[in-house]
Design a protein around this motif. Sequence first.
Motif, PDB file in Angstrom:
ATOM      1  N   VAL A 174       8.523  44.067  49.852  1.00  0.00           N
ATOM      2  CA  VAL A 174       8.723  42.763  49.172  1.00  0.00           C
ATOM      3  C   VAL A 174       7.367  42.103  49.225  1.00  0.00           C
ATOM      4  CG1 VAL A 174      10.970  42.542  49.512  1.00  0.00           C
ATOM      5  CG2 VAL A 174       9.692  41.541  51.136  1.00  0.00           C
ATOM      6  N   GLU A 175       7.243  40.703  48.333  1.00  0.00           N
ATOM      7  CA  GLU A 175       6.236  40.120  48.416  1.00  0.00           C
ATOM      8  C   GLU A 175       6.041  39.370  49.877  1.00  0.00           C
ATOM      9  OE1 GLU A 175       4.247  36.056  46.341  1.00  0.00           O
ATOM     10  OE2 GLU A 175       5.921  37.234  45.009  1.00  0.00           O
ATOM     11  N   GLU A 176       4.927  39.710  50.582  1.00  0.00           N
ATOM     12  CA  GLU A 176       4.789  39.205  51.841  1.00  0.00           C
ATOM     13  C   GLU A 176       5.595  39.726  52.940  1.00  0.00           C
ATOM     14  OE1 GLU A 176       4.926  34.608  51.573  1.00  0.00           O
ATOM     15  OE2 GLU A 176       3.588  34.812  49.890  1.00  0.00           O
ATOM     16  N   GLY A 177       6.084  41.019  52.516  1.00  0.00           N
ATOM     17  CA  GLY A 177       6.694  41.435  53.779  1.00  0.00           C
ATOM     18  C   GLY A 177       7.411  42.880  53.360  1.00  0.00           C
ATOM     19  N   LEU A 178       8.336  43.370  54.232  1.00  0.00           N
ATOM     20  CA  LEU A 178       8.915  44.601  54.262  1.00  0.00           C
ATOM     21  C   LEU A 178      10.427  44.445  54.719  1.00  0.00           C
ATOM     22  CD1 LEU A 178       8.610  47.892  53.940  1.00  0.00           C
ATOM     23  CD2 LEU A 178       8.091  47.712  56.472  1.00  0.00           C
ATOM     24  N   LEU A 179      11.533  45.039  54.049  1.00  0.00           N
ATOM     25  CA  LEU A 179      12.717  45.080  54.278  1.00  0.00           C
ATOM     26  C   LEU A 179      13.121  46.370  54.644  1.00  0.00           C
ATOM     27  CD1 LEU A 179      15.183  43.086  54.466  1.00  0.00           C
ATOM     28  CD2 LEU A 179      15.556  43.940  51.921  1.00  0.00           C
ATOM     29  N   MET A 180      13.597  46.568  55.671  1.00  0.00           N
ATOM     30  CA  MET A 180      14.001  47.972  56.334  1.00  0.00           C
ATOM     31  C   MET A 180      15.607  47.859  57.053  1.00  0.00           C
ATOM     32  SD  MET A 180      11.459  48.603  59.536  1.00  0.00           S
ATOM     33  CE  MET A 180      10.588  47.271  60.293  1.00  0.00           C
ATOM     34  N   ALA A 181      16.141  49.247  56.922  1.00  0.00           N
ATOM     35  CA  ALA A 181      17.452  49.422  57.614  1.00  0.00           C
ATOM     36  C   ALA A 181      17.398  50.508  58.659  1.00  0.00           C
ATOM     37  CB  ALA A 181      18.476  49.458  56.494  1.00  0.00           C
ATOM     38  N   SER A 182      17.939  50.671  59.582  1.00  0.00           N
ATOM     39  CA  SER A 182      17.810  51.776  60.421  1.00  0.00           C
ATOM     40  C   SER A 182      19.168  51.818  61.181  1.00  0.00           C
ATOM     41  CB  SER A 182      16.673  51.718  61.689  1.00  0.00           C
ATOM     42  OG  SER A 182      16.706  50.468  62.166  1.00  0.00           O
ATOM     43  N   MET A 183      19.543  52.787  61.923  1.00  0.00           N
ATOM     44  CA  MET A 183      20.606  52.761  63.003  1.00  0.00           C
ATOM     45  C   MET A 183      20.164  53.186  64.111  1.00  0.00           C
ATOM     46  SD  MET A 183      23.361  55.034  60.851  1.00  0.00           S
ATOM     47  CE  MET A 183      24.601  54.756  61.722  1.00  0.00           C
ATOM     48  N   PRO A 184      19.990  52.114  65.012  1.00  0.00           N
ATOM     49  CA  PRO A 184      19.603  52.109  66.559  1.00  0.00           C
ATOM     50  C   PRO A 184      20.366  52.927  67.401  1.00  0.00           C
ATOM     51  CG  PRO A 184      20.431  49.989  66.035  1.00  0.00           C
ATOM     52  CD  PRO A 184      20.505  50.734  64.520  1.00  0.00           C
ATOM     53  N   GLN A 185      21.680  52.810  66.892  1.00  0.00           N
ATOM     54  CA  GLN A 185      22.788  53.909  67.588  1.00  0.00           C
ATOM     55  C   GLN A 185      23.944  54.221  66.556  1.00  0.00           C
ATOM     56  OE1 GLN A 185      23.949  51.285  70.640  1.00  0.00           O
ATOM     57  NE2 GLN A 185      25.141  50.053  69.556  1.00  0.00           N
ATOM     58  N   PRO A 186      24.704  55.479  66.609  1.00  0.00           N
ATOM     59  CA  PRO A 186      25.744  55.534  65.994  1.00  0.00           C
ATOM     60  C   PRO A 186      26.591  54.761  65.541  1.00  0.00           C
ATOM     61  CG  PRO A 186      25.402  57.380  67.722  1.00  0.00           C
ATOM     62  CD  PRO A 186      24.620  56.005  67.962  1.00  0.00           C
ATOM     63  N   GLY A 187      26.787  54.258  64.262  1.00  0.00           N
ATOM     64  CA  GLY A 187      27.681  53.386  63.680  1.00  0.00           C
ATOM     65  C   GLY A 187      27.328  51.910  63.711  1.00  0.00           C
ATOM     66  N   VAL A 188      25.977  51.841  64.005  1.00  0.00           N
ATOM     67  CA  VAL A 188      25.476  50.311  64.085  1.00  0.00           C
ATOM     68  C   VAL A 188      24.246  50.485  62.973  1.00  0.00           C
ATOM     69  CG1 VAL A 188      24.016  48.611  65.472  1.00  0.00           C
ATOM     70  CG2 VAL A 188      25.947  49.832  66.253  1.00  0.00           C
ATOM     71  N   VAL A 189      24.215  49.547  62.208  1.00  0.00           N
ATOM     72  CA  VAL A 189      23.226  49.461  61.156  1.00  0.00           C
ATOM     73  C   VAL A 189      22.687  48.166  61.446  1.00  0.00           C
ATOM     74  CG1 VAL A 189      22.739  49.268  58.574  1.00  0.00           C
ATOM     75  CG2 VAL A 189      24.641  50.949  59.328  1.00  0.00           C
ATOM     76  N   ARG A 190      21.117  48.182  61.294  1.00  0.00           N
ATOM     77  CA  ARG A 190      20.201  46.930  61.570  1.00  0.00           C
ATOM     78  C   ARG A 190      19.501  47.034  60.424  1.00  0.00           C
ATOM     79  NH1 ARG A 190      17.824  47.287  66.754  1.00  0.00           N
ATOM     80  NH2 ARG A 190      19.715  46.625  67.456  1.00  0.00           N
ATOM     81  N   LEU A 191      19.513  45.608  59.741  1.00  0.00           N
ATOM     82  CA  LEU A 191      18.678  45.533  58.614  1.00  0.00           C
ATOM     83  C   LEU A 191      17.557  44.248  59.112  1.00  0.00           C
ATOM     84  CD1 LEU A 191      18.350  45.740  55.496  1.00  0.00           C
ATOM     85  CD2 LEU A 191      19.765  43.776  55.191  1.00  0.00           C
ATOM     86  N   VAL A 192      16.374  44.710  58.682  1.00  0.00           N
ATOM     87  CA  VAL A 192      15.478  43.688  59.269  1.00  0.00           C
ATOM     88  C   VAL A 192      14.236  43.609  58.289  1.00  0.00           C
ATOM     89  CG1 VAL A 192      13.381  43.635  60.908  1.00  0.00           C
ATOM     90  CG2 VAL A 192      15.529  45.051  61.573  1.00  0.00           C
ATOM     91  N   CYS A 193      13.939  41.951  57.988  1.00  0.00           N
ATOM     92  CA  CYS A 193      12.998  41.428  57.333  1.00  0.00           C
ATOM     93  C   CYS A 193      11.753  41.130  58.268  1.00  0.00           C
ATOM     94  CB  CYS A 193      13.423  40.413  56.455  1.00  0.00           C
ATOM     95  SG  CYS A 193      11.966  39.441  55.936  1.00  0.00           S
ATOM     96  N   VAL A 194      10.547  41.871  57.781  1.00  0.00           N
ATOM     97  CA  VAL A 194       9.113  41.611  58.481  1.00  0.00           C
ATOM     98  C   VAL A 194       8.407  40.723  57.606  1.00  0.00           C
ATOM     99  CG1 VAL A 194       7.454  42.389  59.786  1.00  0.00           C
ATOM    100  CG2 VAL A 194       9.535  43.795  59.925  1.00  0.00           C
ATOM    101  N   ARG A 195       8.072  39.625  57.995  1.00  0.00           N
ATOM    102  CA  ARG A 195       7.241  38.854  57.020  1.00  0.00           C
ATOM    103  C   ARG A 195       5.835  38.857  57.541  1.00  0.00           C
ATOM    104  NH1 ARG A 195       9.094  37.168  52.172  1.00  0.00           N
ATOM    105  NH2 ARG A 195       7.368  35.210  52.636  1.00  0.00           N
ATOM    106  N   ASP A 196       4.929  39.082  56.599  1.00  0.00           N
ATOM    107  CA  ASP A 196       3.492  39.005  56.795  1.00  0.00           C
ATOM    108  C   ASP A 196       3.225  37.411  57.215  1.00  0.00           C
ATOM    109  OD1 ASP A 196       0.535  39.121  57.087  1.00  0.00           O
ATOM    110  OD2 ASP A 196       0.496  40.140  55.079  1.00  0.00           O
TER     111      ASP A 196
END
Length: 161
Positions: free
Chosen positions: A135-157
Amino acid sequence: MRWRPFLIAGALQLAMSLAWAEMPAALIDANAPSASDWARAAPLLRAAIECRASLPPSIPVRAVFRLTNGRLGGHHAFPEPLTVFDSLRVSAMAIVEGAEGDGSSYAVQPEGVTMAEVIQAARLQKSGARYIRRVEEGLLMASMPQPGVVRLVCVRDGHHV
């Protein structure tokens, strides 16, 4: 002498817990966010989680997080669930603030959804083990740090903020 800082920290923690236990309920809830604070903070929180804008340390945001200063870092529960990307409900967010110019990140765990639902709602694409969208000025990402848990993270520059 090594134990001295731990002793002092323990004494301070005990004193704070005793003071909190004796504090009247009216004072404990004195800095509770109002409906007006939540109404003004919710769009700012949504924009940050969706990685459309940085989260400003505005008065409504600080009130919702029960903060008295402009440092937003930490884990914060919302007074009520917030809907992001039109379908994902979140009840809290973790904020990491970098040093001057380093940017920040906002992490949430959408409730009761699968990774596929998060990928579709946030319009993410597979990149290695993660799903991302630049995204403009950043990155949006999703991961599964453990089974059944979804984490959505926005990293802003921080260089463009």
